[in-house]
Design a protein around this motif. Sequence first.
Motif, PDB file in Angstrom:
ATOM      1  N   GLU A   1       0.845  -1.206   0.000  1.00  0.00           N
ATOM      2  CA  GLU A   1       0.000   0.000   0.000  1.00  0.00           C
ATOM      3  C   GLU A   1       0.873   1.247   0.000  1.00  0.00           C
ATOM      4  OE1 GLU A   1      -2.241  -0.764   3.541  1.00  0.00           O
ATOM      5  OE2 GLU A   1      -3.867  -1.759   2.460  1.00  0.00           O
TER       6      GLU A   1
ATOM      7  N   HIS B   1      -0.577  -7.549   3.156  1.00  0.00           N
ATOM      8  CA  HIS B   1      -0.026  -6.994   1.902  1.00  0.00           C
ATOM      9  C   HIS B   1       1.373  -6.502   2.175  1.00  0.00           C
ATOM     10  CE1 HIS B   1      -4.158  -5.650   2.165  1.00  0.00           C
ATOM     11  NE2 HIS B   1      -3.745  -4.611   2.828  1.00  0.00           N
TER      12      HIS B   1
ATOM     13  N   GLN C   1      -5.543   1.811  -0.267  1.00  0.00           N
ATOM     14  CA  GLN C   1      -5.738   0.861   0.820  1.00  0.00           C
ATOM     15  C   GLN C   1      -6.482  -0.356   0.284  1.00  0.00           C
ATOM     16  OE1 GLN C   1      -4.871   1.081   4.244  1.00  0.00           O
ATOM     17  NE2 GLN C   1      -3.683   2.906   3.743  1.00  0.00           N
ATOM     18  N   ALA C   2      -6.002  -1.529   0.647  1.00  0.00           N
ATOM     19  CA  ALA C   2      -6.699  -2.764   0.268  1.00  0.00           C
ATOM     20  C   ALA C   2      -7.287  -3.378   1.525  1.00  0.00           C
ATOM     21  CB  ALA C   2      -5.717  -3.729  -0.375  1.00  0.00           C
ATOM     22  N   VAL C   3      -8.560  -3.674   1.473  1.00  0.00           N
ATOM     23  CA  VAL C   3      -9.216  -4.367   2.586  1.00  0.00           C
ATOM     24  C   VAL C   3      -9.594  -5.738   2.039  1.00  0.00           C
ATOM     25  CG1 VAL C   3     -11.039  -4.287   4.317  1.00  0.00           C
ATOM     26  CG2 VAL C   3     -10.088  -2.155   3.407  1.00  0.00           C
TER      27      VAL C   3
ATOM     28  N   GLU D   1     -11.111   0.480   9.299  1.00  0.00           N
ATOM     29  CA  GLU D   1     -10.107  -0.471   9.784  1.00  0.00           C
ATOM     30  C   GLU D   1      -9.509   0.043  11.088  1.00  0.00           C
ATOM     31  OE1 GLU D   1      -8.033  -3.024   6.512  1.00  0.00           O
ATOM     32  OE2 GLU D   1      -7.642  -0.925   6.065  1.00  0.00           O
TER      33      GLU D   1
HETATM   34 MG    MG Z   1      -4.843  -3.094   3.802  1.00  0.00          MG
END
Ligand code: MG
Length: 560
Positions: A42, A545, A490-492, A329
């Motif tokens: 990220e 990640h 951002q990766a969720v 988050e």
């Molecule tokens: Mg993430």
Amino acid sequence: MSTRITLDPITRIEGHLRIDVEVNGGKVSNAWSSAQMWRGIEVILKGRPPEDAWSFAQRFCGVCTTVHAISSIRSVEHALKVEVPLNAQYIRNIMIAQHSVQDHIVHFYHLSALDWVDIVSALKADPKKTAQVAQSISDWPGNSEKEFKAVQDKLKSFVAGGKLGIFASGYWGHPAMKLPPEVNLLAVAHYLKALDYQRKAAQAVAILGGKNPHVQNLVVGGVATAINMENLATLNMERLVYLKTLMEETRDFVQKVYYPDMLAIASAYKDWFKYGAGVTNYLAVPEFPEDTRNTKFALNGGIITAGNLAAMRPVKDHHDEYLINNVKESVAHAWYEGTSSLHPWEGETKPNYTDFKENEKYSWCKAPRLDGKPVQVGPPAQIFAAYAAGNPKVKKLVDSANSTIGIGMKDYHSTMGRLLARAQRAHLMADISLDNLDKLIANIASGDKVYANHTEIPKGEYRGVGFHEAPRGTLSHWIVIKNRKIENYQAVVPSTWNASPRDEKGALGPYEASLVGNPVAQADKPLEVLRTVHSFDPCIACAVHAIDPEGKEITKVKVL
Ligand code: MG
Ligand code: NFE
């Protein structure tokens, strides 16, 4: 008296996961899930061109590679309101469905089956009886006595030579193993066959994507898979026919081997529908778009609270405002600075490693929450959402399995329910792949040869989210674009939802909650803990990640 067990590392998963459990009177009374690796992709994405994001983002993981490319490209398309031509949607759909087929086959046979199947017991099986059992549950032509005898002979030579290889150090003979020798031999034979069929599904992805893992054929606004039926081009009639053959072979393996094996294992271990529920809030997003704007889908999405299917809140499309506005988050118990709970567009990734402190910070995994609540994602969520929405194909498949095994929908809130729902999803994916191929061929035949809407990244500020229902559940990539550069990313990820640590309110994440109440027959061989953790198909590279932090030596239990 309570016993503390640390399982580190958990194997037969992707990445580095540590699980701690407290066992009291033969049952788990408390649990902690700790992701032991950090990658920081990220952070690497910041400042790069948004049109390149997908190519970096799919390096989050070497297992679910395609899915991060898809979510990433969708996030940019969502931010810029770009439509995706039908040919490109169909090509993407086939890639993601075949990726799921490959992923689910590998999970069932290679990552989780040995929690239920005793390899050594297979030596005692009568191959003739094994063939009879196999033929009574499936008409797949590969189930012959000769085949089973050959596998048993191979296994005997491994054991005689003291070389169990990949099957060494398993919990063979454990009291929680219950299958008869014939079924164990059947499963071992299919374990080996599954290696070939997962490869065929990966080949199908590579035909369209140019490469697997990590496809090469995406562009913002479509795909870079040139369609030319007359000449030799990336996608011509010869390639499409080969693709169809491969996908029919894997469909038959999934529907005539994997699925019947799953029903047999579920029937033999019905008690495992009682354990492992944990968090019963679920989220799935709709998948397999059938239009250019991601508003019409083959499979439903939905939000379920406290296991109540009747009150399921549909997620109708990839623009759902409630969902977009209510994801946060928490880093209260994660190795990042502060104790904030932030929306992904405002999300931060500032590492702060403290070692494992069970009442403070103890994981690299953030804790995503929907409307402040922990949520389980994955195949059960999608099956629940589609079933509650009355999806006819899903209902038919699920009702038939339920009557074969003698269970109801409430039984899917469990360790075995997670495995069963994944097999159902694989069954559906195999058909969806072929259905999308038919649609692609018909659309090209109608004269539509468009495969991308050329897109320039404009100046200004844009925010987007790309949703995708990946093999392990709902994936979302969140992008902020400013002056043609990535301002925030951002990766969720599915495993972030499921592997999450406690949040600021102390609510346990799904892995943690699902372990509480699990039986543990032998503290030095915690097979039951593995069954439940494996049922989620953990992927820690995705979840966080890796720089492996310098961990202190802790009490370890060696696990297969
Ligand atoms: Mg993430
Ligand atoms: Ni790395 Fe993944 C999937 C994603 S993580 S395997 O499916 O996204 O849960």
